[in-house]
Design a protein around this motif. Structure first.
Motif, PDB file in Angstrom:
ATOM      1  N   LEU A  60       0.810  -1.235   0.000  1.00 54.44           N
ATOM      2  CA  LEU A  60       0.000   0.000   0.000  1.00 54.44           C
ATOM      3  C   LEU A  60       0.836   1.276   0.000  1.00 54.44           C
ATOM      4  O   LEU A  60       0.294   2.356  -0.206  1.00 54.44           O
ATOM      5  N   GLY A  61       2.122   1.161   0.273  1.00 56.90           N
ATOM      6  CA  GLY A  61       2.958   2.348   0.353  1.00 56.90           C
ATOM      7  C   GLY A  61       3.067   2.836   1.787  1.00 56.90           C
ATOM      8  O   GLY A  61       2.655   2.163   2.733  1.00 56.90           O
ATOM      9  N   THR A  62       3.602   4.040   1.933  1.00 59.03           N
ATOM     10  CA  THR A  62       3.864   4.571   3.275  1.00 59.03           C
ATOM     11  C   THR A  62       3.192   5.904   3.537  1.00 59.03           C
ATOM     12  O   THR A  62       3.525   6.579   4.500  1.00 59.03           O
ATOM     13  N   GLY A  63       2.248   6.284   2.686  1.00 54.68           N
ATOM     14  CA  GLY A  63       1.527   7.536   2.909  1.00 54.68           C
ATOM     15  C   GLY A  63       0.677   7.474   4.166  1.00 54.68           C
ATOM     16  O   GLY A  63       0.550   6.426   4.801  1.00 54.68           O
ATOM     17  N   PRO A  64       0.070   8.601   4.536  1.00 56.93           N
ATOM     18  CA  PRO A  64      -0.704   8.662   5.778  1.00 56.93           C
ATOM     19  C   PRO A  64      -1.845   7.642   5.860  1.00 56.93           C
ATOM     20  O   PRO A  64      -2.036   7.019   6.907  1.00 56.93           O
ATOM     21  N   ALA A  65      -2.602   7.449   4.787  1.00 59.17           N
ATOM     22  CA  ALA A  65      -3.717   6.501   4.824  1.00 59.17           C
ATOM     23  C   ALA A  65      -3.205   5.068   4.977  1.00 59.17           C
ATOM     24  O   ALA A  65      -3.754   4.277   5.744  1.00 59.17           O
ATOM     25  N   ALA A  66      -2.138   4.730   4.274  1.00 55.50           N
ATOM     26  CA  ALA A  66      -1.548   3.389   4.395  1.00 55.50           C
ATOM     27  C   ALA A  66      -0.942   3.196   5.780  1.00 55.50           C
ATOM     28  O   ALA A  66      -1.047   2.107   6.364  1.00 55.50           O
ATOM     29  N   ALA A  67      -0.334   4.236   6.323  1.00 56.34           N
ATOM     30  CA  ALA A  67       0.252   4.145   7.663  1.00 56.34           C
ATOM     31  C   ALA A  67      -0.821   3.899   8.719  1.00 56.34           C
ATOM     32  O   ALA A  67      -0.585   3.174   9.689  1.00 56.34           O
ATOM     33  N   THR A  68      -1.996   4.474   8.525  1.00 58.60           N
ATOM     34  CA  THR A  68      -3.103   4.237   9.456  1.00 58.60           C
ATOM     35  C   THR A  68      -3.543   2.780   9.404  1.00 58.60           C
ATOM     36  O   THR A  68      -3.760   2.139  10.443  1.00 58.60           O
ATOM     37  N   VAL A  69      -3.681   2.226   8.195  1.00 59.61           N
ATOM     38  CA  VAL A  69      -4.038   0.813   8.050  1.00 59.61           C
ATOM     39  C   VAL A  69      -2.981  -0.057   8.731  1.00 59.61           C
ATOM     40  O   VAL A  69      -3.307  -0.982   9.485  1.00 59.61           O
ATOM     41  N   ALA A  70      -1.715   0.238   8.489  1.00 59.89           N
ATOM     42  CA  ALA A  70      -0.635  -0.554   9.081  1.00 59.89           C
ATOM     43  C   ALA A  70      -0.645  -0.459  10.603  1.00 59.89           C
ATOM     44  O   ALA A  70      -0.493  -1.481  11.289  1.00 59.89           O
TER      45      ALA A  70
END
Length: 139
Positions: free
Chosen positions: A31-41
């Motif tokens: 998903l990458g490392t952007g804010p939305a992906a970081a929230t999922v992670a």
């Protein structure tokens, strides 16, 4: 086609931390490392940590962690060979334990349990923004 990853752990205290790192690494890869992906992670790390810890405390000898990405959600599954099913509790404010399933319920779109062999699977769905999965091949 959807994306998935799986890892087996022995029932050791460090398994929860290892499972958190497994989730964050694989989620960032897909998903990458952007804010939305970081929230999922981050949410996935909390959920997996709680479930792996529950499995170990229930007496499992092994814990299997699976991640499966669909267009709009990430399915997290933790399977073990311990008897019984986790029960949601209502701890007192002074209780040091008993909040894990309530935390999972707050973070996940849905969660549940299912029997599996001698043990069980506990699963949780985390919402994923469609723009994070738009470039993935689902053929």
């Amino acid at each position: 086609m959807s994306w998935s990853a799986a890892q087996r752990y022995t029932s050791e205290r460090r398994a929860a931390g290892d499972a958190r790192r497994f989730c964050s690494r694989h989620i960032a890869d897909i998903l990458g490392t952007g804010p939305a992906a970081a929230t999922v992670a981050a949410d996935a790390e909390v959920i997996v940590s709680e479930l792996v810890t529950n499995s170990i405390e229930a007496g499992s000898t092994r814990v299997d962690v699976r991640l499966a990405l669909r267009r709009d959600h990430l399915l997290l599954t933790v399977a073990d060979d311990a008897p019984g099913r986790p029960q949601r509790r209502t701890p007192l404010p002074t209780d040091a334990r008993g909040r894990g399933l309530a935390i999972i319920a707050a973070l996940a779109r849905a969660w549940g349990t299912a029997p599996s062999g001698a043990g069980k699977e506990v699963w949780a769905h985390l919402a994923v923004l469609p723009e994070l999965t738009a470039d993935l091949d689902y053929t």
